[in-house]
Write a protein that holds these residues in place. Sequence first.
Motif, PDB file in Angstrom:
ATOM      1  N   ALA A 310      -3.724   8.127  50.605  1.00 38.00           N
ATOM      2  CA  ALA A 310      -4.731   7.133  50.233  1.00 38.00           C
ATOM      3  C   ALA A 310      -4.684   6.894  48.724  1.00 38.00           C
ATOM      4  N   LYS A 311      -4.933   5.679  48.335  1.00 35.23           N
ATOM      5  CA  LYS A 311      -4.993   5.341  46.916  1.00 35.23           C
ATOM      6  C   LYS A 311      -6.323   5.826  46.341  1.00 35.23           C
ATOM      7  N   PRO A 312      -6.422   5.978  45.032  1.00 43.48           N
ATOM      8  CA  PRO A 312      -7.687   6.417  44.427  1.00 43.48           C
ATOM      9  C   PRO A 312      -8.817   5.431  44.724  1.00 43.48           C
ATOM     10  N   PRO A 313     -10.041   5.938  44.908  1.00 50.19           N
ATOM     11  CA  PRO A 313     -11.163   5.048  45.242  1.00 50.19           C
ATOM     12  C   PRO A 313     -11.754   4.320  44.057  1.00 50.19           C
ATOM     13  N   SER A 314     -11.088   4.331  42.938  1.00 51.34           N
ATOM     14  CA  SER A 314     -11.587   3.687  41.725  1.00 51.34           C
ATOM     15  C   SER A 314     -10.424   2.973  41.048  1.00 51.34           C
ATOM     16  N   PRO A 315     -10.676   2.154  40.032  1.00 49.56           N
ATOM     17  CA  PRO A 315      -9.573   1.494  39.326  1.00 49.56           C
ATOM     18  C   PRO A 315      -8.598   2.519  38.747  1.00 49.56           C
ATOM     19  N   PHE A 316      -7.316   2.261  38.921  1.00 51.81           N
ATOM     20  CA  PHE A 316      -6.294   3.197  38.453  1.00 51.81           C
ATOM     21  C   PHE A 316      -5.133   2.427  37.849  1.00 51.81           C
ATOM     22  N   ALA A 317      -4.455   3.087  36.920  1.00 48.91           N
ATOM     23  CA  ALA A 317      -3.298   2.524  36.226  1.00 48.91           C
ATOM     24  C   ALA A 317      -2.121   3.471  36.377  1.00 48.91           C
ATOM     25  N   VAL A 318      -0.935   2.919  36.339  1.00 51.12           N
ATOM     26  CA  VAL A 318       0.307   3.685  36.487  1.00 51.12           C
ATOM     27  C   VAL A 318       1.177   3.418  35.266  1.00 51.12           C
ATOM     28  N   ILE A 319       1.681   4.486  34.666  1.00 49.68           N
ATOM     29  CA  ILE A 319       2.591   4.380  33.524  1.00 49.68           C
ATOM     30  C   ILE A 319       3.915   5.021  33.923  1.00 49.68           C
ATOM     31  N   ALA A 320       4.984   4.250  33.852  1.00 53.68           N
ATOM     32  CA  ALA A 320       6.326   4.733  34.175  1.00 53.68           C
ATOM     33  C   ALA A 320       7.153   4.842  32.903  1.00 53.68           C
ATOM     34  N   GLY A 321       8.184   5.649  32.963  1.00 49.87           N
ATOM     35  CA  GLY A 321       9.065   5.840  31.815  1.00 49.87           C
ATOM     36  C   GLY A 321      10.457   5.305  32.086  1.00 49.87           C
ATOM     37  N   ARG A 322      11.109   4.922  31.022  1.00 52.03           N
ATOM     38  CA  ARG A 322      12.502   4.485  31.115  1.00 52.03           C
ATOM     39  C   ARG A 322      13.258   5.119  29.961  1.00 52.03           C
ATOM     40  N   VAL A 323      14.246   5.938  30.303  1.00 47.81           N
ATOM     41  CA  VAL A 323      15.013   6.619  29.260  1.00 47.81           C
ATOM     42  C   VAL A 323      15.942   5.636  28.581  1.00 47.81           C
ATOM     43  N   SER A 324      16.801   4.978  29.340  1.00 51.54           N
ATOM     44  CA  SER A 324      17.703   3.954  28.818  1.00 51.54           C
ATOM     45  C   SER A 324      18.223   3.137  29.979  1.00 51.54           C
ATOM     46  N   VAL A 325      18.748   1.984  29.648  1.00 49.68           N
ATOM     47  CA  VAL A 325      19.280   1.110  30.691  1.00 49.68           C
ATOM     48  C   VAL A 325      20.524   1.722  31.328  1.00 49.68           C
ATOM     49  N   LEU A 326      21.309   2.451  30.539  1.00 49.68           N
ATOM     50  CA  LEU A 326      22.549   3.021  31.060  1.00 49.68           C
ATOM     51  C   LEU A 326      22.295   4.168  32.031  1.00 49.68           C
ATOM     52  N   SER A 327      21.182   4.901  31.875  1.00 49.49           N
ATOM     53  CA  SER A 327      20.911   6.050  32.731  1.00 49.49           C
ATOM     54  C   SER A 327      20.190   5.673  34.022  1.00 49.49           C
ATOM     55  N   GLY A 328      19.930   4.395  34.244  1.00 46.53           N
ATOM     56  CA  GLY A 328      19.240   3.995  35.464  1.00 46.53           C
ATOM     57  C   GLY A 328      17.866   3.428  35.172  1.00 46.53           C
ATOM     58  N   ASP A 329      17.261   2.875  36.200  1.00 48.18           N
ATOM     59  CA  ASP A 329      15.958   2.241  36.059  1.00 48.18           C
ATOM     60  C   ASP A 329      14.865   3.278  36.301  1.00 48.18           C
ATOM     61  N   GLY A 330      14.641   4.181  35.341  1.00 46.64           N
ATOM     62  CA  GLY A 330      13.639   5.214  35.497  1.00 46.64           C
ATOM     63  C   GLY A 330      13.660   6.185  34.339  1.00 46.64           C
ATOM     64  N   ASP A 331      12.916   7.263  34.496  1.00 47.98           N
ATOM     65  CA  ASP A 331      12.786   8.263  33.441  1.00 47.98           C
ATOM     66  C   ASP A 331      13.708   9.455  33.627  1.00 47.98           C
ATOM     67  N   GLY A 332      14.647   9.365  34.559  1.00 46.04           N
ATOM     68  CA  GLY A 332      15.549  10.468  34.833  1.00 46.04           C
ATOM     69  C   GLY A 332      15.168  11.272  36.049  1.00 46.04           C
ATOM     70  N   VAL A 333      13.916  11.175  36.495  1.00 43.07           N
ATOM     71  CA  VAL A 333      13.442  11.895  37.683  1.00 43.07           C
ATOM     72  C   VAL A 333      12.846  10.948  38.700  1.00 43.07           C
ATOM     73  N   VAL A 334      12.028  10.020  38.235  1.00 43.48           N
ATOM     74  CA  VAL A 334      11.358   9.056  39.109  1.00 43.48           C
ATOM     75  C   VAL A 334      11.720   7.656  38.648  1.00 43.48           C
ATOM     76  N   ASP A 335      12.144   6.816  39.585  1.00 45.46           N
ATOM     77  CA  ASP A 335      12.439   5.424  39.244  1.00 45.46           C
ATOM     78  C   ASP A 335      11.142   4.633  39.058  1.00 45.46           C
ATOM     79  N   ILE A 336      11.266   3.497  38.389  1.00 48.06           N
ATOM     80  CA  ILE A 336      10.088   2.672  38.126  1.00 48.06           C
ATOM     81  C   ILE A 336       9.486   2.158  39.430  1.00 48.06           C
ATOM     82  N   GLU A 337      10.320   1.762  40.373  1.00 46.53           N
ATOM     83  CA  GLU A 337       9.803   1.268  41.649  1.00 46.53           C
ATOM     84  C   GLU A 337       9.108   2.370  42.440  1.00 46.53           C
ATOM     85  N   GLU A 338       9.523   3.604  42.251  1.00 47.25           N
ATOM     86  CA  GLU A 338       8.908   4.724  42.975  1.00 47.25           C
ATOM     87  C   GLU A 338       7.521   5.063  42.434  1.00 47.25           C
ATOM     88  N   THR A 339       7.189   4.592  41.247  1.00 48.39           N
ATOM     89  CA  THR A 339       5.867   4.873  40.679  1.00 48.39           C
ATOM     90  C   THR A 339       4.812   3.868  41.109  1.00 48.39           C
TER      91      THR A 339
END
Length: 391
Positions: A310-339
């Motif tokens: 279930a999603k949180p019952p209140s307003p929530f925000a998500v912040i994703a990380g991106r290490v670099s374009v060459l290393s993939g679309d994500g922070d090295g562990v979680v992709d941006i779409e997965e967040t």
Amino acid sequence: MSRQKDKSGFGVKGKDDLARSFGEMLLSGRALEKRKSPHIKLEPKLKPRAKASFGRKDGAPGTSVREPQGGSGQRWLRLPNLFKRRSWKTLVVWGFAIALAVQAMALVFNVPVPTLGGRQLWTDVRISDGWRVQCHAWTGHCRLLDRHNLRHDWGREDEMLAALDTMVAQGRIQAPRPDAVVLVHGLGRSAHSLDKMAEELRAQGFEAVQFNYASTQGAIADHARALNRVLDGLKGVRTVSFVTHSLGGPVVRQALEQNKQDFEVGRVVMLAPPNQGSHVARTLSQYAFFRTLLGPALTDLASPSMQVLAKPPSPFAVIAGRVSVLSGDGDGVVDIEETKLKHMSKHLVVPASHTFIMDHPDVISFSVDFIGAVRKHAIETQKAQNEGHKT
């Protein structure tokens, strides 16, 4: 040719014997040091100094005992063998043994001493003004820590909770601020990984509660139940918001879904949350070594059930990380779409890695501002209620 023959000492001016000795050495193949020539000094000019006797065993070369000035004839006292020069392995063993002895004495006499760490094996039961009661994941015994992580007491859970209540009654623990923010760390981390975030929240007038749990020793549902116990122990708060990192996001979602709290849920900021699972977790969960190292939570992150929380019952925000374009679309562990998660109020991408995204200045600034809207709303609501009572 005649000039060379007339020249005395071929190769060395005026040194007939030396030139003859050097020439004979080259022709005969004998070592130069075997030749007895008064012109060649084979002894070194500087003699090596004798090594000090400190740290050497008795009877070893260079263990002469130095006598004090004054001619008293009394020898210096030798240091015990424990303090003599040892290898780094021996020093590590002795240091660990001394630390264990100090901890054992502190347990017997309940002396406040720093803990030996091991935060991956301790889960908070109750937190009040930085003081916390923690229980061990293996043994089940509990301890009482102050806001400086000094252990003051240990024993059963009910005894530690009673000791904490006694300190509250004595006035040693202050009442919490009305707006609290619970910070939940990720897999393999501890509550101290969110220290910078907690400091900024306290500076803005919030009650920052850093929840520590043994993330590698249980499933997401287990951690959610532990979080609900801490939330039930928060007395005197008006609203409770959340800042989560990685695994902390699913833990908060599960906890808010399990129980209905008495307080009002404020806002939720999730940093690099695997809301749709994680491709890295799915890869690592195929190996028994990583399943043993990271615990059941790794299997939960790899399962499709992550997408039905279930999603949180209140307003929530998500912040994703991106290490670099060459290393993939994500922070090295979680992709941006997965967040991403449906009905989120804000989705922000920052140039940060998964491990250190919570220390990024933009992340801290956005989190404080996003949660600060709860306090503004509460103040406006209180003013409206006061005006209604007057009319």
